[in-house]
Motif scaffolding. Structure first.
Motif, PDB file in Angstrom:
ATOM      1  N   MET A  94      20.926  -9.153  28.104  1.00 18.02           N
ATOM      2  CA  MET A  94      19.829  -9.986  27.588  1.00 18.02           C
ATOM      3  C   MET A  94      19.175 -10.776  28.720  1.00 18.02           C
ATOM      4  O   MET A  94      17.936 -10.821  28.827  1.00 18.02           O
ATOM      5  CB  MET A  94      20.351 -10.977  26.535  1.00 18.02           C
ATOM      6  N   ALA A  95      19.989 -11.383  29.552  1.00 22.04           N
ATOM      7  CA  ALA A  95      19.461 -12.179  30.665  1.00 22.04           C
ATOM      8  C   ALA A  95      18.669 -11.302  31.631  1.00 22.04           C
ATOM      9  O   ALA A  95      17.578 -11.687  32.082  1.00 22.04           O
ATOM     10  CB  ALA A  95      20.597 -12.889  31.385  1.00 22.04           C
ATOM     11  N   LEU A 113      13.926 -14.989  24.834  1.00 25.06           N
ATOM     12  CA  LEU A 113      15.149 -14.197  24.969  1.00 25.06           C
ATOM     13  C   LEU A 113      16.210 -14.955  25.766  1.00 25.06           C
ATOM     14  O   LEU A 113      17.381 -14.966  25.387  1.00 25.06           O
ATOM     15  CB  LEU A 113      14.850 -12.852  25.630  1.00 25.06           C
ATOM     16  N   LEU A 114      15.804 -15.610  26.832  1.00 22.61           N
ATOM     17  CA  LEU A 114      16.786 -16.330  27.638  1.00 22.61           C
ATOM     18  C   LEU A 114      17.317 -17.556  26.896  1.00 22.61           C
ATOM     19  O   LEU A 114      18.483 -17.913  27.049  1.00 22.61           O
ATOM     20  CB  LEU A 114      16.225 -16.712  29.008  1.00 22.61           C
ATOM     21  N   SER A 136      20.951 -21.640  31.821  1.00 23.72           N
ATOM     22  CA  SER A 136      20.403 -22.973  31.549  1.00 23.72           C
ATOM     23  C   SER A 136      19.557 -23.456  32.719  1.00 23.72           C
ATOM     24  O   SER A 136      18.465 -24.003  32.527  1.00 23.72           O
ATOM     25  CB  SER A 136      21.534 -23.974  31.288  1.00 23.72           C
ATOM     26  N   GLY A 137      20.055 -23.248  33.932  1.00 24.28           N
ATOM     27  CA  GLY A 137      19.305 -23.641  35.125  1.00 24.28           C
ATOM     28  C   GLY A 137      18.001 -22.877  35.254  1.00 24.28           C
ATOM     29  O   GLY A 137      16.975 -23.445  35.640  1.00 24.28           O
ATOM     30  N   THR A 138      18.049 -21.589  34.940  1.00 24.42           N
ATOM     31  CA  THR A 138      16.833 -20.774  35.012  1.00 24.42           C
ATOM     32  C   THR A 138      15.805 -21.261  33.998  1.00 24.42           C
ATOM     33  O   THR A 138      14.612 -21.355  34.317  1.00 24.42           O
ATOM     34  CB  THR A 138      17.165 -19.291  34.775  1.00 24.42           C
ATOM     35  N   LEU A 139      16.242 -21.596  32.789  1.00 25.36           N
ATOM     36  CA  LEU A 139      15.310 -22.109  31.789  1.00 25.36           C
ATOM     37  C   LEU A 139      14.654 -23.403  32.262  1.00 25.36           C
ATOM     38  O   LEU A 139      13.448 -23.595  32.073  1.00 25.36           O
ATOM     39  CB  LEU A 139      16.021 -22.313  30.450  1.00 25.36           C
ATOM     40  N   ALA A 146      16.698 -25.601  27.847  1.00 25.24           N
ATOM     41  CA  ALA A 146      17.630 -24.560  27.402  1.00 25.24           C
ATOM     42  C   ALA A 146      17.975 -24.681  25.930  1.00 25.24           C
ATOM     43  O   ALA A 146      18.098 -23.691  25.237  1.00 25.24           O
ATOM     44  CB  ALA A 146      18.921 -24.610  28.227  1.00 25.24           C
ATOM     45  N   LEU A 147      18.131 -25.889  25.428  1.00 27.27           N
ATOM     46  CA  LEU A 147      18.595 -26.058  24.051  1.00 27.27           C
ATOM     47  C   LEU A 147      17.466 -26.307  23.062  1.00 27.27           C
ATOM     48  O   LEU A 147      17.714 -26.418  21.866  1.00 27.27           O
ATOM     49  CB  LEU A 147      19.603 -27.224  23.981  1.00 27.27           C
ATOM     50  N   ASP A 148      16.241 -26.386  23.518  1.00 26.85           N
ATOM     51  CA  ASP A 148      15.114 -26.709  22.640  1.00 26.85           C
ATOM     52  C   ASP A 148      14.587 -25.430  21.997  1.00 26.85           C
ATOM     53  O   ASP A 148      13.563 -24.919  22.375  1.00 26.85           O
ATOM     54  CB  ASP A 148      14.018 -27.394  23.443  1.00 26.85           C
ATOM     55  N   VAL A 149      15.322 -24.945  20.997  1.00 30.06           N
ATOM     56  CA  VAL A 149      14.962 -23.664  20.368  1.00 30.06           C
ATOM     57  C   VAL A 149      13.758 -23.787  19.442  1.00 30.06           C
ATOM     58  O   VAL A 149      13.196 -22.788  19.024  1.00 30.06           O
ATOM     59  CB  VAL A 149      16.150 -23.048  19.611  1.00 30.06           C
TER      60      VAL A 149
END
Length: 151
Positions: A94-95, A113-114, A136-139, A146-149
């Motif tokens: 996926m990544a 996707l990430l 998380s760092g890439t986002l 990262a957590l803000d879906v």
């Protein structure tokens, strides 16, 4: 040339070429290894899928996004089916696909996707796992949380 040790050695040599930016040589060996593994082991064998993923990364390094995406989608879907959606190898796929989408200008799809991958990595692997930290760092690097879906 069909012996597993020989194929592994060829794949390792391809990796060395890849590490040195010698994409054409890496690609030639990876194609040969992939073809042989498909013939000997089948298209769904973990070693075959690993060879496909490696070739996809070589295509990405060459800027051949369509070729990379085609292989990455195939690897991802097969891993989902064979290993499950939450398996670490599936999450890696996926990544990788997210990076290809980002590199080819499909930012929204890549981020979505990430984000999904990162959330699953957190659940399955934990907050301190290197893969979770990397996603998380890439986002954050991509300018999103990262957590803000719901964003």
């Amino acid at each position: 040339m069909e012996h597993p040790d020989t194929l592994r050695s060829m794949a390792n040599l391809a990796s060395t070429f890849w590490d040195h930016g010698r994409w054409e040589y890496a690609e030639q060996l990876e194609v040969l290894v992939l073809q042989t593994r498909k013939m000997k082991l089948g298209t769904q064998h973990p070693s075959t899928l690993r060879s496909m993923a490696n070739l996809a990364l070589t295509f990405s390094s060459q800027g051949r996004w369509e070729h990379a995406e085609q292989l990455q989608v195939q690897v991802l879907e097969t891993r989902k089916t064979k290993l499950g959606a939450d398996h670490p190898d599936t999450l890696t796929s996926m990544a990788n696909l997210a990076f290809t989408w980002k590199s080819s200008g499909r930012n929204a799809k890549a981020i979505e996707l990430l984000r999904s991958c990162s959330a699953k990595q957190e659940q399955i692997l934990g907050l301190d796992h290197p893969d979770t930290l990397s996603s998380s760092g890439t986002l954050l690097e991509w300018g999103t949380k990262a957590l803000d879906v719901n964003a």
